[in-house]
Design a protein around this motif. Sequence first.
Motif, short mmCIF file in Angstrom:
data_model
loop_
_atom_site.label_atom_id
_atom_site.label_comp_id
_atom_site.label_asym_id
_atom_site.label_seq_id
_atom_site.Cartn_x
_atom_site.Cartn_y
_atom_site.Cartn_z
N LYS A 31 0.75 -1.30 0.12
CA LYS A 31 0.08 -0.08 0.03
C LYS A 31 0.87 1.27 -0.13
O LYS A 31 0.26 2.23 -0.40
CB LYS A 31 -0.89 0.11 1.16
N MET A 32 2.18 1.17 0.63
CA MET A 32 2.97 2.19 0.50
C MET A 32 3.84 2.26 -0.95
O MET A 32 4.46 3.41 -1.13
CB MET A 32 4.29 2.10 1.26
N GLY A 33 3.11 1.36 -2.03
CA GLY A 33 3.70 1.52 -3.21
C GLY A 33 4.96 0.77 -3.45
O GLY A 33 5.63 0.85 -4.42
N VAL A 34 5.26 -0.16 -2.89
CA VAL A 34 6.42 -1.17 -2.98
C VAL A 34 6.10 -2.06 -3.92
O VAL A 34 5.02 -2.86 -3.42
CB VAL A 34 6.94 -1.66 -1.74
N MET A 35 6.54 -2.34 -4.76
CA MET A 35 6.32 -3.26 -6.08
C MET A 35 7.32 -4.39 -6.00
O MET A 35 8.35 -4.11 -5.80
CB MET A 35 6.12 -2.44 -7.31
N THR A 36 6.69 -5.65 -6.46
CA THR A 36 7.46 -6.60 -6.79
C THR A 36 8.62 -6.39 -7.91
O THR A 36 8.38 -5.58 -8.81
CB THR A 36 7.08 -7.95 -7.20
N LYS A 37 9.89 -6.84 -7.88
CA LYS A 37 10.71 -6.82 -8.85
C LYS A 37 11.01 -8.10 -9.63
O LYS A 37 10.69 -9.17 -9.33
CB LYS A 37 12.11 -6.29 -8.33
N GLY A 38 11.58 -7.75 -10.77
CA GLY A 38 11.94 -9.50 -11.53
C GLY A 38 11.40 -9.16 -12.86
O GLY A 38 10.56 -8.48 -13.26
N ALA A 39 12.08 -9.94 -13.87
CA ALA A 39 12.06 -9.95 -15.23
C ALA A 39 10.84 -10.38 -15.75
O ALA A 39 10.06 -10.15 -16.81
CB ALA A 39 13.25 -10.35 -15.95
N SER A 40 10.55 -11.68 -14.89
CA SER A 40 9.23 -12.62 -15.63
C SER A 40 8.01 -12.26 -15.76
O SER A 40 7.54 -12.22 -16.56
CB SER A 40 9.58 -14.03 -15.03
N ALA A 41 7.48 -11.75 -14.61
CA ALA A 41 6.05 -11.24 -14.49
C ALA A 41 5.84 -9.70 -14.10
O ALA A 41 6.89 -9.01 -14.26
CB ALA A 41 5.49 -11.90 -13.00
N MET A 42 4.65 -9.38 -14.43
CA MET A 42 4.28 -7.99 -14.05
C MET A 42 4.60 -7.47 -12.63
O MET A 42 4.31 -8.32 -12.02
CB MET A 42 2.85 -7.60 -14.52
N SER A 43 5.11 -6.35 -12.91
CA SER A 43 5.20 -5.97 -11.49
C SER A 43 3.91 -5.67 -10.32
O SER A 43 3.08 -5.06 -11.22
CB SER A 43 6.22 -4.59 -11.19
N GLU A 44 3.87 -5.95 -9.37
CA GLU A 44 2.68 -5.57 -8.56
C GLU A 44 2.68 -5.40 -7.22
O GLU A 44 3.68 -5.66 -6.83
CB GLU A 44 1.94 -7.12 -8.45
N PRO A 45 1.75 -4.68 -6.27
CA PRO A 45 2.17 -4.19 -5.07
C PRO A 45 2.38 -5.92 -4.16
O PRO A 45 2.13 -6.83 -4.23
CB PRO A 45 0.97 -3.74 -4.42
N LEU A 46 3.34 -5.37 -3.22
CA LEU A 46 3.95 -6.28 -2.13
C LEU A 46 2.36 -6.75 -1.34
O LEU A 46 1.57 -6.12 -1.30
CB LEU A 46 4.91 -6.01 -1.19
N GLY A 47 2.35 -8.13 -1.03
CA GLY A 47 1.27 -8.37 -0.18
C GLY A 47 1.18 -9.74 0.28
O GLY A 47 2.38 -10.57 0.00
N GLU A 48 0.38 -10.21 1.16
CA GLU A 48 0.52 -11.54 1.94
C GLU A 48 0.40 -12.56 0.74
O GLU A 48 0.94 -13.75 1.20
CB GLU A 48 -0.70 -11.59 3.05
N GLN A 49 0.30 -12.46 -0.22
CA GLN A 49 0.22 -13.57 -1.49
C GLN A 49 1.60 -14.26 -1.68
O GLN A 49 1.82 -15.07 -2.20
CB GLN A 49 -0.53 -13.01 -2.69
#
Length: 432
Positions: free
Chosen positions: A262-280
């Motif tokens: 929710k603070m805007g921290v997004m996942t990194k990495g080449a393979s998938a689309m970037s998305e917000p961090l979360g419990e998933q």
Amino acid sequence: MSSHIESERLSNSLAELDQLTNWERRPRGDMRVDLEPMRDLARRLGDPQNSFRIVHVAGTKGKGSTCALIEAGLARAGFSVGRYASPHVMHITERVSIHGRPVGEERLADALGAALSAFKDARREATDGQGATWFDILTVSALLIFRSERVEWAVLETGLGGRWDSTNIVQSDVAVITNIDLEHTEILGKTRAAIAFEKAGIIKRGATVVTLLPEADEAGAVVSARAAELGCAVRRPTVPADATIEQRNVAVAGVVLDVLGKMGVMTKGASAMSEPLGEQLLDPSTIESARLPGRLEKIAVITSHGDNAKVNVVLDGAHVPFNLAAVLSDLSQEEKYRAPCIAVMSIADDKDAAGLLSTMTRHDISIIFTTVGARSRSPEQLKTIADTLGLLSIVMIDPLEAYQEALAGATESGAWVLVTGSLYLVGIIRAA
């Protein structure tokens, strides 16, 4: 450089460090009341704590496992992560991990060398850093390692309390307070509210607070008040009343990752689309990868007693009554841990021995009391307490002999074995 030389360099640095005040080994009746020694050391080393973002974790129990879960979630999101923890179970390098693995001996020796050098400068110049403790030097060494390894996130576990803990020179994005129970009362206070005040000292303006403590709880109210004073939002995971220790830890770590998303921290990495961090991010394999030694660690041991019989052994360094009660309750949900239990146990002098032992009276447990060094309460004293509570017990001074005796008894009777009361004891048994 050969591993032997690395080990020797680390041993030499640690020997020098051990000449300093070691809060973990000394009588616990007094505690410093400022962070200036730590701040002076950090300044001399270029304030390494400002080189990465931070999740700061305090609480009576569950800190280590919660930190490991947050670390695993951040790593899965593609970040380089460092984690600082205490105490260690087997080797001091476990206290500083990079990408989920203990730091190398050479790297730790280098960092300790730099920190000790700053300490000696402070002594020579008679500045605040001359009052640094063993834990201060180790903490600043961890921060140096994180900077040199260019970690993006560090997950820091407090050593003792929060307000005056060596780790508390940092500004965190999230401050986590797992739970509050009576521990280290001679330093932190005699009530849960007093202890909560010390642990809430890690909350800084601008951070979000994550806690399992309900607002109506005496400790939870203190945390809420401190958060309100600093204008910090508080997030509380919802967990069922009968949730296991692991389910609670996963719930807290999941909310931390949600908060970062929710603070805007997004996942990194080449393979998938970037998305917000979360419990998933905490899927079963990530949770599995975050398991720590000596925390509800279950092993099956093939013994030499009888026809190579198998004994179920659980290693858990629980040393607070409410945590031991939770461990025993979680285990009793599994069929194989409903059998009688033989516990191998050592308890430190500053722990609530009567409280720990009375939690065992609700289960079918006999105990072998042992000792792991100067800070252990005498096994004979523990036996006296056990006798008054109606618990069957014997004394065996050597911990490895006590463990072998427990395995032999369990093979004969179909019992399972619990090693508990002290992470140092767990470390000795694990090494064997």
